[in-house]
Design a protein around this motif. Structure first.
Motif, PDB file in Angstrom:
ATOM      1  N   GLU A 106      15.059  -2.725  12.462  1.00 43.98           N
ATOM      2  CA  GLU A 106      15.307  -1.287  12.721  1.00 43.98           C
ATOM      3  C   GLU A 106      14.194  -0.231  12.730  1.00 43.98           C
ATOM      4  N   TYR A 110      13.589   2.262  16.008  1.00 44.49           N
ATOM      5  CA  TYR A 110      13.457   3.671  16.070  1.00 44.49           C
ATOM      6  C   TYR A 110      12.026   4.020  16.561  1.00 44.49           C
ATOM      7  N   ALA A 288      15.551  10.801  15.455  1.00 47.17           N
ATOM      8  CA  ALA A 288      15.193   9.612  15.105  1.00 47.17           C
ATOM      9  C   ALA A 288      14.010   9.824  13.870  1.00 47.17           C
ATOM     10  N   GLN A 291      15.903   9.647  10.646  1.00 48.26           N
ATOM     11  CA  GLN A 291      16.644   8.329  10.364  1.00 48.26           C
ATOM     12  C   GLN A 291      15.481   7.167  10.395  1.00 48.26           C
ATOM     13  N   MET A 292      14.344   7.298  10.864  1.00 41.81           N
ATOM     14  CA  MET A 292      13.573   6.118  10.795  1.00 41.81           C
ATOM     15  C   MET A 292      13.152   5.865   9.440  1.00 41.81           C
TER      16      MET A 292
END
Lengths: 405, 243
Positions: A106, A110, A288, A291-292
């Protein structure tokens, strides 16, 4: 009555030559960015017919891909759309990963999204700035390129190169994000907003600019579909097609962003769509960053795909062998055919790859968005004046490297 | 969605749909080369499918296959329902495939590229010539039997046949370049600019009633006469040769 007026009555005396004039424009013309040649048939200044001749930048991308390993395509892919090379890198990574059936961690997704969106902003800045410059507005061009340079500073810090990064890898990226990646972005974003606003103020109420852009180079929605237009050109013609929204890949479905749509399909709409897309890309980057994850692997944990650590290569025999096999034989892919597509700077960037199960691609076909946008350019230009070629061709954002491959 | 496309095609074409497959998230159908255009037309015009967005047309070379050397692929998308499909057909070397450029104009350039790179002809194509390479190029480079390191020599300048006249032109041919009509001025006229430019700018009287214009007309008439005489004399010579 003046003698000239008298003559106006007798039409034959004043009739100018009505034979169309044939004019060659390009390939080395300042307005023909990507070295494309146009053979124009002119009636006065009106374009009656034109023949677009691309191919002056043909390097044999597809043929070259058939001789190396899968990973050796990255430098070539960089040089497709050299204004947004990261998007091509990621596009190629995703295509091969689709063939291998793997998904990167993930954090890497990102990372790819952020770097890709930075590239997209740089791409749109270049296109809009150059469009404005060609119409005489030099200041916005310099301002926009100033920000592009700041974006490139970030990319340079991450990848080591300003333009052709070759940073993508199959199953990950060449390196993890640097420690102050997020801080750099947080510092960059307000500047991007500021300069977009400044450029907007200078251009979008400028009479000269409006006259050259509005109602010029119109492409209807039907033509956009039929010609295979994608990206900003298609969206300006009212076709709400964005691969990131319609066929989400990576983590694009987690972001809240809009797809700007034009109504008329003229130069103005293409300009404004790109301007708005810059803002939407910034929105994606902002989300992003939040959330990264800060830690975690970037590459997939599979020694058959990803190169081992340099330290291990020098100290252990297993890593040396793995490194040797990956470099000399290339990673082994299953047999099959894949079409993988992403949203590039100019639209749907597709890679159609055929694998015969070896370490070398059997066939690589890149679907260059520019190619189809340029084909539609003929539709936009017939009936316009010769001076309208400059803004119309500029708004296509034809990139020779991608179009001619 | 894409499975629905395959089902719809199966219902329409039945046995003529040679193969269907689904791999790596993409649906594919294989049709015979004679059905190519018909299937393409149907895909676009069927009310349910509406594959109106042209995506790509390309080819793959399989020289080791005993027959039907090339695969031609057509990639489509529907802007209405988002469905996607890949249509494949197989053609042999030297065999022509029907063009789909009448269905989607974008196929025009794509087919030209396939012709350029693979040498697959498309019958009914309005303008099938090379697009990325130049017309003097020998061979089709994306065929497997074309070596990647083959260099082709530089081509000489082309002979352009359509242009009947090339520079240098005669003195009175072509567009007036000078701003001052020296000939007229030295002849005692009051003209500061050449007749054509002066007339455009409204700086001088119309051509027809000025002396300079009369002179020009005279000259043109004489020239036309001379040309006519020359033409007749050439014809006469030709006839003489014929005898």
């Amino acid at each position: 009555m003046e003698p000239a007026d008298e003559l106006l009555q007798q039409e034959s005396a004043l009739e100018l030559q009505a034979e169309p004039m044939r004019l060659n424009m390009g390939p080395s013309h300042p307005a023909m960015h990507g070295t494309v040649r146009m053979v124009l048939d002119l009636d006065g200044e009106t374009i009656v017919n034109l023949d677009l001749q691309p191919g002056y930048l043909h390097r044999g991308f597809e043929k070259s891909c058939e001789r190396g390993t899968w990973a050796q395509v990255f430098p070539y892919a960089d040089r497709l759309n050299y204004v947004s090379p990261m998007l091509n890198n990621v596009g190629w990574s995703l295509a091969v990963e689709k063939l291998l059936g793997i998904e990167v961690p993930e954090r890497c997704q990102y990372y790819r999204v952020i770097l890709g969106e930075l590239s997209r902003i740089a791409d749109h800045f270049t296109c809009n700035g150059a469009s404005a410059m060609e119409l005489g507005a030099f200041t916005p061009f310099l301002w926009l390129l100033k920000v592009r340079d700041w974006i490139w500073d970030v990319l340079e810090k991450e990848t080591g190169a300003r333009m052709t990064h070759s940073f993508g890898r199959i199953g990950g990226m060449a390196a993890p994000p640097t420690a102050d990646f997020k801080d750099d972005l947080r510092a960059l974003i307000p500047e991007v907003h500021k300069v977009v606003k400044e450029a907007e103020i200078m251009l979008i109420r400028n009479r000269i600019f409006l006259d050259r852009m509005q109602g010029v180079g119109i492409l209807s929605k039907e033509d956009a579909l039929g010609y295979g237009c994608t990206g900003p050109v298609a969206r300006a013609s009212g076709l709400p097609y964005d691969v990131r929204k319609d066929y989400p890949y990576m983590v694009y479905d987690r972001f809240d962003f809009d797809v700007p749509i034009g109504e008329d399909g003229d130069n103005w709409d293409r300009f404004m769509v790109r301007l708005e897309e810059i803002r939407q890309s910034v929105r994606i980057i902002e989300q992003a960053i939040e959330q990264m994850p800060d830690d975690g692997p970037v590459n997939v944990d599979d020694p058959r795909i990803v190169l081992p650590e340099k330290h291990d290569v020098y100290t252990t025999i297993e890593a040396t062998i793995a490194h040797f096999k990956l470099v000399m034989e290339g990673l082994q892919t299953p047999k099959g055919e894949v079409y993988s597509f992403t949203e590039g700077g100019n639209g749907e960037l597709g890679f159609y790859i055929v694998s015969d199960g070896s370490g070398t691609p059997y066939r690589v076909r890149v679907r260059p968005p520019c190619w189809f946008n340029l084909a539609a350019c003929r539709e936009m230009l017939i009936g316009e004046m010769i001076a309208d070629i400059i803004p119309t061709f500029g708004s296509i954002n034809m990139i020779g490297g991608e179009c001619d491959r | 969605m894409s499975q629905a496309v395959v089902d719809r095609l199966r219902a329409q074409f039945g046995e003529r749909l040679l193969e269907t497959s689904h791999a790596f998230g993409g649906h594919e159908i294989v049709v015979a080369d004679k059905d190519w255009v018909e299937v393409a037309q149907f895909l676009k015009e069927d009310g349910e499918l509406q594959m109106d967005h042209f995506i790509d047309l390309t080819a793959v070379d399989y020289p080791e296959r005993p027959s039907a050397r090339f695969d031609v692929l057509l990639l489509l998308r529907s802007s209405v329902n988002g469905g996607r499909i890949r249509v494949r057909t197989r053609v042999d070397e030297g065999q022509e495939l029907g063009t789909v450029s009448g269905v989607w104009p974008g196929a025009n350039w794509a087919e030209r590229e396939v012709w350029d790179m693979f040498g697959i002809g498309f019958s009914g194509h309005p303008d099938l010539r090379r697009i990325l390479l130049y017309e003097e190029f020998i061979g089709h480079p994306l065929r497997k039997d074309y070596p990647i390191d083959r260099a082709q020599p530089l081509v000489p300048y082309r002979e352009v046949e359509e242009i009947d006249k090339l520079p240098p032109f005669g003195i009175e041919e072509g567009q007036p370049f000078a701003r001052i009509d020296w000939e007229a001025r030295l002849a005692g006229g009051d003209n500061q600019v050449s007749p054509a430019i002066g007339l455009q700018q409204g700086q001088r009287r119309a051509l027809s009633d000025s002396e300079a214009a009369l002179q020009i007309q005279k000259r043109l008439a004489a020239k036309a006469k001379a040309a006519a005489t020359e033409a007749t004399s050439t014809e006469a010579t030709k006839e003489g040769q014929g005898d």
